[in-house]
Design a protein around this motif. Structure first.
Motif, mmCIF file in Angstrom:
data_model
loop_
_atom_site.group_PDB
_atom_site.id
_atom_site.type_symbol
_atom_site.label_atom_id
_atom_site.label_comp_id
_atom_site.label_asym_id
_atom_site.label_seq_id
_atom_site.Cartn_x
_atom_site.Cartn_y
_atom_site.Cartn_z
ATOM 1 N N ALA A 53 0.813 -1.219 0.000
ATOM 2 C CA ALA A 53 0.000 0.000 0.000
ATOM 3 C C ALA A 53 0.842 1.262 0.000
ATOM 4 O O ALA A 53 0.538 2.229 -0.707
ATOM 5 C CB ALA A 53 -0.944 -0.017 1.210
ATOM 6 N N ALA A 54 1.912 1.267 0.795
ATOM 7 C CA ALA A 54 2.717 2.478 0.919
ATOM 8 C C ALA A 54 3.501 2.804 -0.349
ATOM 9 O O ALA A 54 3.947 3.935 -0.531
ATOM 10 C CB ALA A 54 3.677 2.345 2.099
ATOM 11 N N ALA B 240 -5.998 1.869 -0.115
ATOM 12 C CA ALA B 240 -4.727 2.437 -0.596
ATOM 13 C C ALA B 240 -4.715 2.629 -2.106
ATOM 14 O O ALA B 240 -4.063 3.539 -2.614
ATOM 15 C CB ALA B 240 -3.563 1.543 -0.173
ATOM 16 N N GLN C 228 -6.565 5.855 -2.909
ATOM 17 C CA GLN C 228 -5.780 6.976 -2.379
ATOM 18 C C GLN C 228 -4.565 7.252 -3.245
ATOM 19 O O GLN C 228 -4.228 8.407 -3.507
ATOM 20 C CB GLN C 228 -5.358 6.665 -0.944
ATOM 21 N N ALA C 229 -3.901 6.194 -3.696
ATOM 22 C CA ALA C 229 -2.719 6.375 -4.540
ATOM 23 C C ALA C 229 -3.082 7.069 -5.842
ATOM 24 O O ALA C 229 -2.396 7.999 -6.294
ATOM 25 C CB ALA C 229 -2.061 5.030 -4.817
#
Length: 715
Positions: A658-659, A686, A689-690
């Motif tokens: 996710a990060a 995620a 959001q990305a």
């Protein structure tokens, strides 16, 4: 995006690195915390040393790139004549003395490494790397400066510190000037692996301080004086720049760069300015030349290495001829591209795979006007895709970048002054050009050559440092032609939305897009392999060989290693008797960073692995020393997938990735699919959001500022 169902339904002592058995070709962010040479950060936030040979390969002369790719690609060589045996015997005798000197150097540096605490299994590989880096005096160089060990692939600062303490004892203090310089260069090399061509001085000072250096500023000054690091001052630009009053000096920032990257960035900028400033626009009026009036034969556009002013004049179509060619173009976008190229030496063309038809129209039109026009692609996939849209007589004008630069019979050849014998060059996949390759390419163009750089601005940037295409789009030194050729498929609609930060629902009546959720990584791997091996072939008729699994990184429970292991167990189980590979294994060969060649293992013995490379339909033998360039290829990272597309793509998004997700990564991965895209989604919110909030991982470069000094932002 709507959910559907399965188509079926302080310095411390540390040991020196052991020899690496697995590289990370084409590397990028790894959920398990691996290196991120493609410019994506590891989820753990730690920067890990890149795979062996990656940094060293980029430090080598870029001119070797073309030959390296050509050799791996199975380029054939003619048989020698009758004198070859005698010449070979003479060469063998002449090589005996250098071989003895090398053996002596390896022995000497091996003793130094052992004295510095290198584990015995690691010594041969480290010794070979040291001799390659420092020459026959490697042993002396390491004794005089133990921190020079950081220049070898796979070495970390704590390992170099331990090595220095073992050789120097109490003299190996944290503030040793040799340590400071080596660490400064190492940090810049690590930044280059992440895609930066330079770093702000403050960021570099912070990095040195974190490594326990007492006087970071002094270390930077010494590295600059030594010439290993070059300083640059430039005005701050962009959204984060501080606003100034009318009579106030604009804010500036200090950048530091490795010498090789600084020179490459300057060279690329200088070359672009040169071809722009030496361009002569087409003349109005009639011409006595058939080619100038658009009646030239494409065959006449073959390489002319004896270039003269008279020859160049005959290859100068009039404005009327160019306009006639534009009017005859098959689409409005193609006509706009032809008109723009007629009037400008440097043109940027943006668009996805559907826009390739415009490049084909331009190439055919230019050759019809008598110009020596060529198209160059990153790899065989792009070369073949462009050639397929050209008239039969012009298909040989579509080549790879390697063929273009190596001067062989497949490319345009060289003029007497060493420049490429071309009048117009169209480069596909331009976002994949790193600084050093871009500099080599631009330097090879003669004054006044027309250059078209084409690519999709939404996709991932180069594996190497820089962001040439993005910097040119931002600097606006030339016109930009945006393709108006739409991709109306559900996949095209989905990808277009991602490009503007929207993850939208699409109608997919033929199951072109399928989204499946997974609770955790193990379930994601199971679903992805089921799609690859059963559901997609059975329900959609796309065979396994034409489908690929894509995931953010190599490590982790749903990285390429885990996915490839599961796919192999299902499709080609075996003991991995040839260095972990079996005949029939699907593989990807990465001879250089960013260069990835799909293939199949045929067999192997003590001489190496025999591979059938898919793109070139030839067999190659991979020596044992190069096995670390090979990975299983059922699953790839998005960086390994750039430059090509597949009929079927399964994108796996594990929760631990996710990060690392960005809009750029998602756009690239999803756009690799031609007919069907499945997304196995375990990353929760995620993903959205990305796409909405994280466009790309930033890169620090100097090209935009350099161009601003020499050109006007006229477009």
């Amino acid at each position: 995006m709507s959910q559907t169902h399965d188509p079926e339904s302080g310095p411390q002592e540390a040991a020196l690195p052991e020899p690496r058995t697995e590289a990370a070709p084409g590397g990028e962010a790894a959920p398990g915390g691996e290196a991120a040479p493609g410019g994506e950060a590891a989820p753990g936030g730690e920067t890990v040393v890149p795979p062996e040979g990656e940094v060293a390969a980029k430090a080598a002369e870029v001119a070797a790139l073309a030959e390296a790719i050509r050799t791996i690609g199975g380029g054939s060589g003619g048989a020698g004549d009758g004198s070859a045996g005698g010449a070979a015997a003479g060469a063998a005798g002449a090589a005996a003395a250098p071989d003895e000197a090398r053996a002596s150097a390896l022995s000497a540096v091996g003793e130094v490494l052992a004295a510095g605490g290198a584990p015995a299994p690691a010594v041969p590989a480290l010794a070979s790397a040291a001799v390659a880096a420092f020459g026959e005096g490697a042993a002396t160089a390491l004794r005089e400066d133990p921190w020079a060990l950081l220049g070898l692939p796979g070495t970390r600062p704590e390992q170099a510190d331990g090595f220095a303490r073992a050789l120097l004892g109490a003299e190996a203090g944290p503030g040793d000037p040799r340590r400071g310089q080596a660490l400064a260069v190492w940090l810049l090399e690590q930044a280059a692996v992440r895609g930066h061509s330079a770093l702000e001085a403050g960021e570099l000072r912070e990095g040195l301080a974190k490594l326990g250096l007492p006087e970071p500023e002094q270390a930077l000054q010494e590295a600059v004086l030594d010439g290993r690091v070059m300083p640059f001052q430039e005005e701050e630009t962009g959204p984060g720049a501080r606003a100034t009053e009318e009579d106030e000096e604009p804010p500036v920032r200090m950048l530091l760069a490795l010498e090789r990257l600084a020179l490459a960035e300057d060279s690329a900028a200088d070359g672009l300015v040169r071809i722009t400033s030496t361009f002569e626009p087409p003349a109005d009026g009639d011409s006595d030349s058939d080619s100038a009036n658009g009646d030239g034969d494409a065959a006449d556009a073959s390489p002319d290495t004896h270039d003269t002013p008279d020859a160049r004049s005959r290859r100068s179509p009039t404005a009327e001829a160019w306009e006639a060619a534009a009017a005859a173009a098959p689409s409005a976008s193609a006509g706009a591209l032809v008109r723009t190229v007629a009037a400008h030496p440097l043109v940027l063309h943006t668009g996805d795979a559907a826009s390739r038809a415009e490049l084909a129209a331009l190439l055919a039109a230019a050759r019809g006007l008598g110009l020596r026009a060529w198209g160059a692609a990153w790899g065989e996939h792009g070369r073949e895709a462009l050639a397929a849209q050209l008239p039969p007589a012009d298909r040989n004008a579509s080549v790879t970048l390697a063929q273009l630069l190596d001067g062989g019979q497949d490319g345009p050849g060289r003029a007497e002054d060493g420049s490429l014998a071309i009048d117009l060059l169209i480069v596909q996949d331009a976002p994949l050009l790193d600084l050093e390759l871009a500099a080599t390419l631009v330097e090879a163009l003669a004054d006044g050559t027309r250059l078209v750089l084409s690519g999709d601005p939404g996709q991932l940037w180069s594996a190497g440092p820089g962001r040439l295409f993005a910097d040119l789009l931002a600097a606006k030194p030339c016109p930009v032609v945006a393709s108006r050729t739409p991709d109306l498929s559900p996949i095209g609609e989905l990808v277009s939305g991602i490009g503007i930060g929207e993850l939208q629902s699409v109608e997919a009546p033929e199951k072109e897009v399928v989204i499946l959720t997974a609770r955790e990584a193990g379930e994601a791997v199971h679903r992805a392999v089921q799609l690859l091996t059963d559901s997609i072939p059975r329900a959609l008729g796309i065979p396994v060989e034409q489908t690929v699994l894509l995931t953010p990184g190599h490590a982790g429970p749903a990285g390429t290693r885990a996915l490839n292991a599961a796919a192999k167990a299902k499709l080609n189980p075996g003991p991995g008797r040839f260095a972990g590979f079996d005949p029939g294994d699907r593989v990807v060969l990465s001879p250089l960073p960013g260069v990835n060649r799909p293939g199949t293992v045929l067999g192997g013995d003590q001489t190496g692995l025999r591979l059938a490379l898919t793109d070139v339909a030839e067999e190659v033998l991979l020596p044992p020393a190069q096995i670390d360039r090979l990975r299983h290829g059922w699953a790839l990272t998005a960086h390994q997938a750039v430059g090509r597309r597949w009929p079927g793509v399964v994108v796996v998004l594990p929760e631990d990735a996710a990060a690392t997700l960005t809009r750029q990564w998602v756009y690239t991965a999803f756009s690799r699919a031609e007919r069907h895209l499945s997304v196995v989604h375990a990353a929760g919110p995620a993903l959205a959001q990305a796409v909405a909030e994280r466009p790309a991982v930033a890169r620090t470069t100097r090209l935009r500022a350099i161009l601003a000094e020499h050109t006007e932002q006229a477009y």
